[in-house]
Scaffold this motif. Sequence first.
Motif, short mmCIF file in Angstrom:
data_model
loop_
_atom_site.label_atom_id
_atom_site.label_comp_id
_atom_site.label_asym_id
_atom_site.label_seq_id
_atom_site.Cartn_x
_atom_site.Cartn_y
_atom_site.Cartn_z
N CYS A 1 -27.47 40.69 -47.53
CA CYS A 1 -26.26 40.44 -48.11
C CYS A 1 -25.41 41.14 -47.39
O CYS A 1 -23.87 40.81 -47.54
N GLY A 2 -25.43 42.13 -46.70
CA GLY A 2 -24.42 42.93 -45.87
C GLY A 2 -23.56 43.75 -47.06
O GLY A 2 -22.37 44.22 -46.41
N ARG B 1 -31.28 48.36 -59.23
CA ARG B 1 -30.17 47.81 -59.34
C ARG B 1 -30.01 46.44 -58.23
O ARG B 1 -29.65 45.40 -58.75
N HIS B 2 -30.04 46.75 -57.02
CA HIS B 2 -29.54 45.77 -56.00
C HIS B 2 -30.74 44.39 -56.10
O HIS B 2 -30.22 43.61 -55.57
N LYS B 3 -31.96 44.60 -56.52
CA LYS B 3 -32.84 43.42 -56.54
C LYS B 3 -32.24 42.45 -57.36
O LYS B 3 -32.50 41.17 -57.14
N ALA B 4 -31.27 42.54 -58.45
CA ALA B 4 -30.91 41.89 -59.26
C ALA B 4 -29.38 41.28 -58.77
O ALA B 4 -28.99 40.15 -59.25
N GLU B 5 -28.93 41.79 -57.79
CA GLU B 5 -27.68 41.34 -57.10
C GLU B 5 -27.66 40.90 -55.77
O GLU B 5 -26.61 40.19 -55.42
N ALA C 1 -27.65 38.67 -52.82
CA ALA C 1 -27.34 37.53 -52.66
C ALA C 1 -27.56 37.07 -51.08
O ALA C 1 -26.73 37.42 -50.39
N PRO C 2 -28.77 36.51 -50.87
CA PRO C 2 -28.94 36.21 -49.16
C PRO C 2 -27.62 35.25 -48.99
O PRO C 2 -27.40 34.47 -49.31
N GLY D 1 -38.13 43.05 -50.22
CA GLY D 1 -37.01 42.36 -50.80
C GLY D 1 -35.74 42.47 -49.73
O GLY D 1 -34.79 41.58 -49.71
N MET D 2 -35.66 43.42 -48.87
CA MET D 2 -34.42 43.61 -47.90
C MET D 2 -34.61 44.25 -46.87
O MET D 2 -35.57 45.50 -46.92
N ALA D 3 -34.15 44.57 -45.64
CA ALA D 3 -34.25 45.17 -44.64
C ALA D 3 -32.81 45.94 -44.44
O ALA D 3 -31.83 45.37 -45.15
N MET D 4 -32.81 46.57 -43.57
CA MET D 4 -31.30 47.55 -43.18
C MET D 4 -31.28 47.19 -41.67
O MET D 4 -32.35 47.17 -40.84
N VAL D 5 -29.98 46.98 -41.25
CA VAL D 5 -29.61 46.93 -40.01
C VAL D 5 -28.49 47.90 -39.72
O VAL D 5 -27.55 48.11 -40.56
N ASP D 6 -28.43 48.39 -38.46
CA ASP D 6 -27.27 49.49 -38.17
C ASP D 6 -25.89 48.54 -38.32
O ASP D 6 -25.81 47.53 -37.70
N SER D 7 -25.02 49.16 -38.65
CA SER D 7 -23.29 48.55 -38.70
C SER D 7 -23.14 48.57 -37.39
O SER D 7 -23.20 49.34 -36.49
#
Length: 345
Positions: A294-295, A312-316, A318-319, A339-345
């Motif tokens: 979602c960024g 928290r974020h699992k319920a929020e 939005a891909p 559930g999600m990954a992270m990327v460098d900004s």
Amino acid sequence: MSSRKRHKTAVNLDSLPDDLLLSILSKLSTTATSAADFVSVLITCKRLNSLGLHSLVLSKASPKTFSLKAKNWSDSAHRFLKLCADAGNIEACYTLGMIRFYCLRNKGSGASLMAKAAINSHAPALYSLAVIQFNGSGGTKNDKDLRAGVALCARAAFLGHIDALRELGHCLQDGYGVKQNVTEGRRFLVQANARELAAVLSNGNNKPPWLTWNLNPATNPHPRIESFTGSGCPLLSDYGCNVPAPETHPASQFMSEWFSVRGASPGPGMRLCSHSGCGRPETRKHEFRRCSVCGAVNYCSRACQALDWKFRHKAECAPVERWLDEEGEDVAGEDDGEGMAMVDS
């Protein structure tokens, strides 16, 4: 009823030896539930005030003895915390180190105090230094030292630090700063979950529901459980176990309050870790990594990402197909099996 008057015996503190008073004050500083409890005794008389600041007493002070609200921060509070740290109080070293590094922006002094605690096998200090190495906090992006971060994380994990276990597990699974070993990484993640559950079972929490099970997948916004044959390792909540959030460390609580009373921003263009129990701010722009789905959120570590996803974020989350970061770089969302990954900004 007896008509005899009760005689009150007054204790003359001047007649008591220093060793006895120091022993009493040390016990008080160890068991005090707040700073007010300890201070109220020190202001009783000059002798108690003098002995209460003895290094033997301050070295044994519990975190609750020197914990305070960020809005009450003052030079005197800073001096008292420094006295505790100078007396060899490891918790005080860590707390003051975190405050100086992240809140007061005194990177050298803050890191030095955390290192002093880490040398004495203080697991939270070891983990915090690992996060600093992973992010290159206080410096540039080129100052990241992933191998040093993994080494510090491994030491904290050996001491049983749950976030360090979780972070080390992700590092091994992803090959981040260490040779990739999915099986070993999964083992650390399972161990982190087991320790998390054990902490809940042993903390004496009698307020129901302290541990519940949700067996209805319809109430779960992401009703899926990863297979152990894959690279992901589900958290306890992925099995329907709703484990309460861990208690926030006083240092993290202070940092959260510190930036909250200052507009929730550590500086122009800089962000706080989205995990509410963390409190760490960026020390430069784009230091933390964003959710690649979602960024909308960002984290200082994979451990904070995993915890915030669970609570928290699992319920929020939005891909979206694509999102733009501040630099205008187009980044595609991707799933890492948890559930999600992270990327460098």
